[in-house]
Design a protein around this motif. Structure first.
Motif, PDB file in Angstrom:
ATOM      1  N   THR A  96     -46.472  40.512  70.581  1.00  0.00           N
ATOM      2  CA  THR A  96     -46.792  41.732  69.857  1.00  0.00           C
ATOM      3  C   THR A  96     -48.238  42.112  70.140  1.00  0.00           C
ATOM      4  N   VAL A  97     -48.443  43.383  70.269  1.00  0.00           N
ATOM      5  CA  VAL A  97     -49.782  43.869  70.586  1.00  0.00           C
ATOM      6  C   VAL A  97     -50.361  44.556  69.362  1.00  0.00           C
ATOM      7  N   ASN A  98     -51.504  44.050  68.936  1.00  0.00           N
ATOM      8  CA  ASN A  98     -52.220  44.634  67.812  1.00  0.00           C
ATOM      9  C   ASN A  98     -53.633  44.953  68.277  1.00  0.00           C
ATOM     10  N   ASN A  99     -54.009  46.207  68.189  1.00  0.00           N
ATOM     11  CA  ASN A  99     -55.343  46.629  68.602  1.00  0.00           C
ATOM     12  C   ASN A  99     -55.669  46.186  70.029  1.00  0.00           C
ATOM     13  N   GLY A 100     -54.661  46.211  70.901  1.00  0.00           N
ATOM     14  CA  GLY A 100     -54.893  45.874  72.299  1.00  0.00           C
ATOM     15  C   GLY A 100     -54.874  44.388  72.599  1.00  0.00           C
ATOM     16  N   PHE A 101     -54.674  43.522  71.619  1.00  0.00           N
ATOM     17  CA  PHE A 101     -54.659  42.081  71.847  1.00  0.00           C
ATOM     18  C   PHE A 101     -53.263  41.534  71.578  1.00  0.00           C
ATOM     19  N   CYS A 102     -52.849  40.605  72.413  1.00  0.00           N
ATOM     20  CA  CYS A 102     -51.564  39.935  72.188  1.00  0.00           C
ATOM     21  C   CYS A 102     -51.740  38.883  71.103  1.00  0.00           C
ATOM     22  N   ALA A 103     -50.760  38.799  70.221  1.00  0.00           N
ATOM     23  CA  ALA A 103     -50.793  37.744  69.213  1.00  0.00           C
ATOM     24  C   ALA A 103     -50.631  36.399  69.918  1.00  0.00           C
ATOM     25  N   SER A 104     -51.327  35.396  69.449  1.00  0.00           N
ATOM     26  CA  SER A 104     -51.238  34.077  70.074  1.00  0.00           C
ATOM     27  C   SER A 104     -49.844  33.492  69.871  1.00  0.00           C
TER      28      SER A 104
END
Length: 135
Positions: free
Chosen positions: A18-26
């Protein structure tokens, strides 16, 4: 469900990143979410002899806890029982491309089984190396 049914719905722990604010969740945070959501469905009868009772995420490891719902005397030979559940879980994991990809990212799945009196019965782990040897 019968004993031949899928032991674990591996799809439960295969989440798209999942992408949140351009970052993938770990991976770790995704596994935590999966464990948290999966616990809402527990306990769940898996087959006539086994009930899934807990799932937890610790780092890149999912720990699945199962309890036999019948007395040990009615379960039969322990080594045959372990072979059956291990082979079923291994086949489900190692033949699923999504699961294989997740295992390649370092995820491992531990299966702990307890008897009706909450005494430890058996344990096995499936990870990337396990599936590599399976094929």
């Amino acid at each position: 469900m019968n004993r031949g049914s899928l032991i674990v719905a591996f799809a439960l722990f295969i989440l798209p990143f999942t992408v949140n604010n351009g970052f993938c969740a770990s991976i770790e945070s995704q596994l935590q979410s999966i464990a948290r959501e999966s616990r809402k469905s527990l306990p769940m009868q898996i087959d006539d002899a086994v009930q899934a009772t807990n799932i937890a995420a610790i780092g890149k490891t999912l720990l699945n806890t199962y309890h036999f719902t019948k007395p040990n005397t009615s379960l039969g030979n322990l080594s045959d029982l372990k072979a059956f559940y291990y082979r079923s879980s291994l086949n489900a994991a190692c033949t699923n491309p999504d699961v294989l990809q997740t295992l390649k990212l370092g995820v491992s799945v531990i299966y702990d089984y307890y008897d009706v009196n909450n005494r430890f019965v058996m344990k096995f782990t499936i990870d990337n190396n396990t599936c590599r040897n399976f094929q």
